[in-house]
Design an enzyme around this catalytic site. Structure first.
Site, PDB file in Angstrom:
ATOM      1  CB  SER A  73      -0.961   0.011   1.201  1.00  0.00           C
ATOM      2  OG  SER A  73      -0.236  -0.119   2.503  1.00  0.00           O
ATOM      3  CG  ASN A  87      -4.254  -4.951  12.902  1.00  0.00           C
ATOM      4  OD1 ASN A  87      -3.569  -5.207  11.765  1.00  0.00           O
ATOM      5  ND2 ASN A  87      -4.746  -6.147  13.281  1.00  0.00           N
ATOM      6  CB  THR A 121     -40.793  24.656  -9.893  1.00  0.00           C
ATOM      7  OG1 THR A 121     -42.034  25.271 -10.662  1.00  0.00           O
ATOM      8  CG2 THR A 121     -40.717  25.833  -8.784  1.00  0.00           C
ATOM      9  CG  HIS A 122     -41.794  21.273 -12.272  1.00  0.00           C
ATOM     10  ND1 HIS A 122     -41.884  19.828 -12.099  1.00  0.00           N
ATOM     11  CD2 HIS A 122     -42.577  21.863 -11.361  1.00  0.00           C
ATOM     12  CE1 HIS A 122     -42.665  19.743 -11.037  1.00  0.00           C
ATOM     13  NE2 HIS A 122     -43.042  20.771 -10.725  1.00  0.00           N
ATOM     14  CB  SER A 172     -13.984  24.107 -29.205  1.00  0.00           C
ATOM     15  OG  SER A 172     -13.765  23.354 -30.258  1.00  0.00           O
ATOM     16  CE  LYS A 227     -18.942  25.481 -27.453  1.00  0.00           C
ATOM     17  NZ  LYS A 227     -18.753  23.747 -27.645  1.00  0.00           N
ATOM     18  CG  ASN A 280     -16.583  24.565 -24.252  1.00  0.00           C
ATOM     19  OD1 ASN A 280     -17.718  25.028 -24.426  1.00  0.00           O
ATOM     20  ND2 ASN A 280     -15.504  24.009 -24.656  1.00  0.00           N
ATOM     21  CD  GLU A 325     -19.047  21.127 -19.565  1.00  0.00           C
ATOM     22  OE1 GLU A 325     -19.770  21.647 -20.394  1.00  0.00           O
ATOM     23  OE2 GLU A 325     -17.990  20.529 -19.954  1.00  0.00           O
ATOM     24  CE1 TYR A 342      -6.396  -3.621   8.872  1.00  0.00           C
ATOM     25  CE2 TYR A 342      -5.485  -5.382   8.455  1.00  0.00           C
ATOM     26  CZ  TYR A 342      -5.682  -4.182   7.928  1.00  0.00           C
ATOM     27  OH  TYR A 342      -5.515  -3.666   6.858  1.00  0.00           O
ATOM     28  CD  GLN A 345      -3.400  -2.495   1.581  1.00  0.00           C
ATOM     29  OE1 GLN A 345      -2.579  -3.164   2.413  1.00  0.00           O
ATOM     30  NE2 GLN A 345      -2.992  -3.096   0.230  1.00  0.00           N
ATOM     31  CE  LYS A 372      -4.092   2.709   4.936  1.00  0.00           C
ATOM     32  NZ  LYS A 372      -5.144   1.405   5.180  1.00  0.00           N
TER      33      LYS A 372
END
Length: 470
Positions: free
Chosen positions: A23, A110, A155-156, A277, A283, A285, A290, A317, A322, A325
């Site tokens: 690890s 542990n 709304t909606h 772009s 463009k 963006n 996003e 344990y 492991q 993490k």
């Protein structure tokens, strides 16, 4: 290199097993906590007479030297040593001899890794709390700047009622207040000291767990050794907090994507927080929004992965743990990036006040206010609703909006309409009339700004308290 646990084995582990089992590639970021915890452990062992005081001093000095080497980039992490704990211990023993081999007395990896994770969590909670607070401040700053900036509320995803941009920003400010509260709960769950639990059943040595807890600024100590080494609730709590926060950030991201489009044109992002772009030169963006929207699903995945990992594990344990993490570290990095970049993006964003005002004057979002107008004239709301619905249908058929219909035309739907109805239809009047607590009225915004300032002051004090306990 010989394994620190290799006495029982007559064969070296397969190279693929070493790679799969290790690890160190991700838990090396725990080096500061691992060394700090080991220094506290060594000091306790010496004070309790479990190891010679001279050896304790050598261990502490050696650990400080290793910490300096890691921070200077002069430390080689060896995958055959599996993890951060064994890398540090092996280098310590190599440097100071047999004294270094005494460090692991009365502890297991542990409880050692559990300690590291608790300490790391607390440090990251404090850093995230600071970033969260700064983003809340940014939202409140933008809200104050646009106290009287009118915009359509939806709304909606259909225009509903006139509001202010300030009111919209305050909605996210309130969401983040709840996120801050949840983050404090994460700290509370992490503020328990597991060291001294050993592998499962504590130790036969006369250790002082409370001494170590005090040295490392923990509020309490796990009262059960089995729970101490197997508990990952605090990680699940963090991932739950992170998922909720990212959900809020994703909702804001979606709105910024919409608002910055040509179809809306409500905001324009600063060039430093947008991209272009490679093919289409016109463009601009909203890539940051996003990406945040996309990374939200990734954080959700880490929460689901941790819940799934923990659900079938017997005490105590198991190596499965492991897996606590990588997703946890990635969620931390994602949350910190999101909060940091969004603060600056929001503060530099241009709000197109005129475009918003134009939008709110060319729709039927004042229809509810027209119904309320009739209610104040004595008509029951359900009847008023029906009358205004017919007025809207008539206006649509005529290609007009409600303020463009004459009083004579309104009279055909109800004799209660009078010349003052045009005032009731003005967007600014619609907003200012909504003075109920939590509403968008300009006067109500002022109250919410004052409350927001107080909230930030309380959060700042709490942040400083957390920082003092690291």
């Amino acid at each position: 290199m010989a394994k620190l646990w290799g006495g029982r084995f007559s064969k070296n582990t397969n190279e693929l097993v070493d790679a799969f089992n290790a690890s160190i590639d991700f838990d090396k970021r725990l080096y500061h906590e691992d060394i700090r915890g080991s220094i506290a452990h060594a000091g306790m062992l010496a004070k309790c007479g479990i190891i010679p005081a001279e050896d304790g001093e050598k261990i502490i000095a050696g650990l400080k030297d290793i910490l300096a080497d890691i921070e200077a980039g002069n430390f080689h992490f060896d995958v055959t040593l599996e993890d951060i704990h064994m890398n540090v211990e092996a280098r310590l023993t190599e440097r100071i001899g047999s004294a270094g081999a005494r460090l692991h007395t009365a502890r297991s990896r542990n409880d050692q890794v559990a300690l590291d994770m608790h300490m790391y969590m607390k440090r990251e909670v404090a850093e995230i709390a600071e970033l969260l607070l700064k983003f809340e401040e940014a939202l409140l700053t933008v809200a104050k700047k646009h106290e009287k900036t009118l915009m359509p509320g939806y709304t909606h995803l259909q225009r509903a009622q006139p509001i202010t941009f300030a009111h919209h920003m305050l909605a996210y400010f309130n969401m983040l207040q709840r996120d801050f509260r949840r983050l404090l709960g994460v700290w509370e769950g992490a503020d328990m000291m597991p060291l001294g639990a050993g592998a499962i059943a504590g130790t036969t040595f006369p250790i002082d767990r409370f001494m170590v807890a005090e040295e490392l600024n923990f509020g309490t100590v796990y009262p059960n050794s089995m729970d101490a080494v197997s508990d990952r609730d605090y990680i699940i709590e963090f991932l739950s907090f992170a998922s909720t926060l990212m959900m809020h950030m994703s909702r804001l991201s979606e709105e910024i994507c919409l608002w910055s489009s040509t179809e809306f044109g409500f905001v324009e992002l600063d060039d430093a927080f947008a991209t272009g772009s490679s093919m289409m030169p016109q463009k601009k963006n909203p890539d940051i929004s996003e990406l945040v929207r996309g990374k939200t699903g990734r954080v959700y995945g880490h929460l689901m992965a941790m819940l799934t990992t923990a659900k079938g594990l017997p005490l105590t344990y198991n190596k499965d743990l492991q897996e606590d993490k990588e997703g946890f570290f990635d969620a931390i990095d994602t949350v910190k990036f999101t909060l940091a970049v969004y603060r600056d993006m929001i503060l530099t964003m241009t709000v197109n006040v005129d475009k918003m005002a134009q939008a709110v004057s060319k729709d039927f979002s004042n229809a509810t206010d027209l119904a309320d107008y009739l209610v104040r004239k004595g008509l029951p709301f359900r009847q008023a609703h029906e009358v205004v619905g017919k007025c809207v249908a008539y206006a649509i058929h005529q290609g007009k909006f409600l303020p463009e219909i004459s009083l004579e035309e309104y009279k055909q739907f109800s004799d209660l309409f009078e010349s003052d109805l045009l005032v009731a239809l003005k967007p600014e009047h619609c907003v200012e009339a909504r003075k109920s607590y939590g509403g968008p009225a300009f006067s109500e915004n002022e109250k919410q700004f004052a409350i927001g300032d107080k909230v930030l002051a309380v959060q700042q004090a709490k942040l400083e308290e957390l920082q003092s306990k690291l």
